[in-house]
Enzyme design. Sequence first.
Site, PDB file in Angstrom:
ATOM      1  N   TYR A  85     -18.047   9.287   3.839  1.00 41.42           N
ATOM      2  CA  TYR A  85     -17.211   8.079   3.964  1.00 41.42           C
ATOM      3  C   TYR A  85     -17.964   6.831   3.474  1.00 41.42           C
ATOM      4  O   TYR A  85     -17.364   5.862   3.038  1.00 41.42           O
ATOM      5  CB  TYR A  85     -16.721   7.928   5.406  1.00 41.42           C
ATOM      6  CG  TYR A  85     -15.426   7.147   5.499  1.00 41.42           C
ATOM      7  CD1 TYR A  85     -14.268   7.607   4.878  1.00 41.42           C
ATOM      8  CD2 TYR A  85     -15.373   5.934   6.176  1.00 41.42           C
ATOM      9  CE1 TYR A  85     -13.082   6.881   4.939  1.00 41.42           C
ATOM     10  CE2 TYR A  85     -14.192   5.211   6.252  1.00 41.42           C
ATOM     11  CZ  TYR A  85     -13.059   5.691   5.631  1.00 41.42           C
ATOM     12  OH  TYR A  85     -11.888   4.974   5.704  1.00 41.42           O
ATOM     13  N   GLY A  88       0.769  -1.246   0.000  1.00 42.78           N
ATOM     14  CA  GLY A  88       0.000   0.000   0.000  1.00 42.78           C
ATOM     15  C   GLY A  88       0.794   1.286   0.000  1.00 42.78           C
ATOM     16  O   GLY A  88       0.286   2.302   0.451  1.00 42.78           O
ATOM     17  N   SER A 148       1.833   8.338   1.549  1.00 34.63           N
ATOM     18  CA  SER A 148       1.093   7.138   1.963  1.00 34.63           C
ATOM     19  C   SER A 148       1.373   6.804   3.418  1.00 34.63           C
ATOM     20  O   SER A 148       2.529   6.852   3.874  1.00 34.63           O
ATOM     21  CB  SER A 148       1.514   5.926   1.118  1.00 34.63           C
ATOM     22  OG  SER A 148       1.200   6.133  -0.239  1.00 34.63           O
ATOM     23  N   LYS A 175     -14.612  -0.634   6.403  1.00 35.33           N
ATOM     24  CA  LYS A 175     -13.718  -0.575   7.576  1.00 35.33           C
ATOM     25  C   LYS A 175     -14.320  -1.335   8.755  1.00 35.33           C
ATOM     26  O   LYS A 175     -13.583  -1.912   9.554  1.00 35.33           O
ATOM     27  CB  LYS A 175     -13.426   0.879   7.956  1.00 35.33           C
ATOM     28  CG  LYS A 175     -12.564   1.628   6.930  1.00 35.33           C
ATOM     29  CD  LYS A 175     -11.245   0.949   6.627  1.00 35.33           C
ATOM     30  CE  LYS A 175     -10.331   1.820   5.793  1.00 35.33           C
ATOM     31  NZ  LYS A 175      -9.139   1.101   5.309  1.00 35.33           N
ATOM     32  N   ALA A 231     -12.476   2.325  -3.457  1.00 36.38           N
ATOM     33  CA  ALA A 231     -13.904   2.358  -3.801  1.00 36.38           C
ATOM     34  C   ALA A 231     -14.055   3.280  -4.995  1.00 36.38           C
ATOM     35  O   ALA A 231     -13.298   4.259  -5.126  1.00 36.38           O
ATOM     36  CB  ALA A 231     -14.732   2.878  -2.634  1.00 36.38           C
ATOM     37  N   THR A 282      -3.821  12.088   1.594  1.00 34.09           N
ATOM     38  CA  THR A 282      -3.119  11.118   0.749  1.00 34.09           C
ATOM     39  C   THR A 282      -3.919  10.962  -0.543  1.00 34.09           C
ATOM     40  O   THR A 282      -5.026  11.480  -0.637  1.00 34.09           O
ATOM     41  CB  THR A 282      -3.051   9.724   1.431  1.00 34.09           C
ATOM     42  OG1 THR A 282      -4.399   9.260   1.617  1.00 34.09           O
ATOM     43  CG2 THR A 282      -2.324   9.761   2.761  1.00 34.09           C
ATOM     44  N   LEU A 283      -3.380  10.177  -1.478  1.00 36.73           N
ATOM     45  CA  LEU A 283      -4.094   9.965  -2.745  1.00 36.73           C
ATOM     46  C   LEU A 283      -5.485   9.400  -2.520  1.00 36.73           C
ATOM     47  O   LEU A 283      -6.466   9.922  -3.032  1.00 36.73           O
ATOM     48  CB  LEU A 283      -3.307   8.982  -3.613  1.00 36.73           C
ATOM     49  CG  LEU A 283      -2.257   9.524  -4.560  1.00 36.73           C
ATOM     50  CD1 LEU A 283      -1.707   8.384  -5.403  1.00 36.73           C
ATOM     51  CD2 LEU A 283      -2.825  10.624  -5.441  1.00 36.73           C
ATOM     52  N   ASP A 302      -1.665  -7.347  -7.004  1.00 35.36           N
ATOM     53  CA  ASP A 302      -3.039  -6.834  -7.005  1.00 35.36           C
ATOM     54  C   ASP A 302      -3.790  -7.722  -6.017  1.00 35.36           C
ATOM     55  O   ASP A 302      -3.949  -8.918  -6.245  1.00 35.36           O
ATOM     56  CB  ASP A 302      -3.627  -6.947  -8.417  1.00 35.36           C
ATOM     57  CG  ASP A 302      -5.064  -6.475  -8.469  1.00 35.36           C
ATOM     58  OD1 ASP A 302      -5.670  -6.235  -7.393  1.00 35.36           O
ATOM     59  OD2 ASP A 302      -5.589  -6.349  -9.580  1.00 35.36           O
TER      60      ASP A 302
HETATM   61  P1  NAP Z   1      -2.686   5.786  -0.470  1.00 38.57           P
HETATM   62  O1  NAP Z   1      -1.363   6.376  -0.307  1.00 38.57           O
HETATM   63  O2  NAP Z   1      -3.463   6.155  -1.681  1.00 38.57           O
HETATM   64  O3  NAP Z   1      -2.565   4.195  -0.325  1.00 38.57           O
HETATM   65  C1  NAP Z   1      -3.578   3.302  -0.744  1.00 38.57           C
HETATM   66  C2  NAP Z   1      -2.885   2.161  -1.435  1.00 38.57           C
HETATM   67  O4  NAP Z   1      -3.808   1.104  -1.783  1.00 38.57           O
HETATM   68  C3  NAP Z   1      -2.219   2.594  -2.741  1.00 38.57           C
HETATM   69  O5  NAP Z   1      -0.864   2.185  -2.715  1.00 38.57           O
HETATM   70  C4  NAP Z   1      -3.011   1.828  -3.796  1.00 38.57           C
HETATM   71  O6  NAP Z   1      -2.225   1.546  -4.951  1.00 38.57           O
HETATM   72  C5  NAP Z   1      -3.330   0.574  -3.012  1.00 38.57           C
HETATM   73  N1  NAP Z   1      -4.315  -0.258  -3.698  1.00 38.57           N
HETATM   74  C6  NAP Z   1      -5.541   0.090  -4.161  1.00 38.57           C
HETATM   75  N2  NAP Z   1      -6.107  -0.971  -4.776  1.00 38.57           N
HETATM   76  C7  NAP Z   1      -5.231  -2.005  -4.701  1.00 38.57           C
HETATM   77  C8  NAP Z   1      -5.236  -3.357  -5.141  1.00 38.57           C
HETATM   78  N3  NAP Z   1      -6.251  -3.899  -5.821  1.00 38.57           N
HETATM   79  N4  NAP Z   1      -4.144  -4.129  -4.886  1.00 38.57           N
HETATM   80  C9  NAP Z   1      -3.079  -3.619  -4.238  1.00 38.57           C
HETATM   81  N5  NAP Z   1      -3.010  -2.343  -3.788  1.00 38.57           N
HETATM   82  C10 NAP Z   1      -4.074  -1.545  -4.023  1.00 38.57           C
HETATM   83  O7  NAP Z   1      -3.649   6.205   0.765  1.00 38.57           O
HETATM   84  P2  NAP Z   1      -3.536   6.019   2.345  1.00 38.57           P
HETATM   85  O8  NAP Z   1      -4.423   7.061   2.902  1.00 38.57           O
HETATM   86  O9  NAP Z   1      -2.132   5.916   2.792  1.00 38.57           O
HETATM   87  O10 NAP Z   1      -4.280   4.630   2.550  1.00 38.57           O
HETATM   88  C11 NAP Z   1      -3.700   3.526   3.221  1.00 38.57           C
HETATM   89  C12 NAP Z   1      -4.718   2.924   4.194  1.00 38.57           C
HETATM   90  O11 NAP Z   1      -4.938   3.857   5.255  1.00 38.57           O
HETATM   91  C13 NAP Z   1      -6.078   2.639   3.573  1.00 38.57           C
HETATM   92  O12 NAP Z   1      -6.583   1.429   4.103  1.00 38.57           O
HETATM   93  C14 NAP Z   1      -6.921   3.811   4.069  1.00 38.57           C
HETATM   94  O13 NAP Z   1      -8.301   3.538   4.127  1.00 38.57           O
HETATM   95  C15 NAP Z   1      -6.328   3.958   5.470  1.00 38.57           C
HETATM   96  N6  NAP Z   1      -6.625   5.223   6.153  1.00 38.57           N
HETATM   97  C16 NAP Z   1      -6.323   6.418   5.570  1.00 38.57           C
HETATM   98  C17 NAP Z   1      -6.612   7.595   6.235  1.00 38.57           C
HETATM   99  C18 NAP Z   1      -6.319   8.935   5.608  1.00 38.57           C
HETATM  100  O14 NAP Z   1      -6.900   9.935   6.056  1.00 38.57           O
HETATM  101  N7  NAP Z   1      -5.453   9.012   4.637  1.00 38.57           N
HETATM  102  C19 NAP Z   1      -7.196   7.555   7.518  1.00 38.57           C
HETATM  103  C20 NAP Z   1      -7.471   6.313   8.096  1.00 38.57           C
HETATM  104  C21 NAP Z   1      -7.176   5.154   7.399  1.00 38.57           C
HETATM  105  P3  NAP Z   1      -2.261   2.600  -6.192  1.00 38.57           P
HETATM  106  O15 NAP Z   1      -2.001   3.967  -5.650  1.00 38.57           O
HETATM  107  O16 NAP Z   1      -1.186   2.097  -7.059  1.00 38.57           O
HETATM  108  O17 NAP Z   1      -3.631   2.508  -6.768  1.00 38.57           O
END
Ligand code: NAP
Length: 257
Positions: free
Chosen positions: A156, A13, A19, A163, A96, A195-196, A65
């Site tokens: 959300y 991830g 990230s 979640k 999503a 983040t993305l 994947d």
């Molecule tokens: P992020 O940098 O966009 O990371 C999400 C990752 O999931 C990306 O590397 C994405 O890859 C990967 N991904 C999506 N579909 C996939 C698949 N089919 N197979 C493998 N990898 C896949 O965002 P992030 O915020 O750090 O998210 C990481 C986790 O933290 C998530 O579970 C998110 O819900 C959680 N979270 C985030 C926040 C926040 O505010 N940012 C708060 C609480 C929890 P690609 O970019 O290559 O598509």
Amino acid sequence: MGLMDGKSGLIFGVANDHSLAWHIADNLHREGAKLGFTHLPPPKMENRVRKLAEPIGAKCIVPCDVADEDSIAAAFHQARETMGPLDFFVHAIAFANRDALAEPFYKTSREDFLQAMHISAYSLVALCRIGLEHMREGASIVALTYFGSEKVIPGYNIMGVCKAALESSVRYLAAELGREKKIRVNAVSAGPVRTLSAMGVSGFSKMLDHYPEKAPLARNIEPDEVGKAGMYLLSDLSSGVTGEVHYVDAGYNIIGW
Ligand code: NAP
């Protein structure tokens, strides 16, 4: 002596240096862990991860994947070939359909619901099931979650339901893998961080504005605070902790008004 000396694991991830998985990886690296990283199969995704992972001496950078069982199996296999049996992995994956997130929740289509659940929640079960044979006894697993699992957070929507499933999976997996192989499974529930994937949540900027108003620490969190908490849960510092959802949200979740 680093807290993670002699330990190796796989990070699922990392998209870029914002990230949350990257912040956990950075802390693990500083404490001496050997790391492998996964990326989605297209080559342009690989380059993004390689640019970050190579400078910290990543042992392997492999495509994965999580919607594809063979892809998961190949990633664990390659990681084990280069690092030996794994001491940990990080699940920091969610997806999503953006349009589905923008719609009222009751309008979510079956297809969008299943896709989000598949990638954001079931994937943890799949990683545990397929990865188990490559994990060392006493290993530790961390997943990333958000408070929208428990309470309704505007925008959300389907991700909140995912979640909830993810957090419940953490508890069931912890109960079974603890008995089977002394493996611990925990989640970090992070406050909002730009983040993305976060940018796909409609009204995300409002969440960022809201936290400093309500949270006991009167601020948003720093992504490195998620990194440190993830490292704690993956290290022996948390050896007696499993099945927990650990909040890193400046205390937001305790406030009831
Ligand atoms: P992020 O940098 O966009 O990371 C999400 C990752 O999931 C990306 O590397 C994405 O890859 C990967 N991904 C999506 N579909 C996939 C698949 N089919 N197979 C493998 N990898 C896949 O965002 P992030 O915020 O750090 O998210 C990481 C986790 O933290 C998530 O579970 C998110 O819900 C959680 N979270 C985030 C926040 C926040 O505010 N940012 C708060 C609480 C929890 P690609 O970019 O290559 O598509």
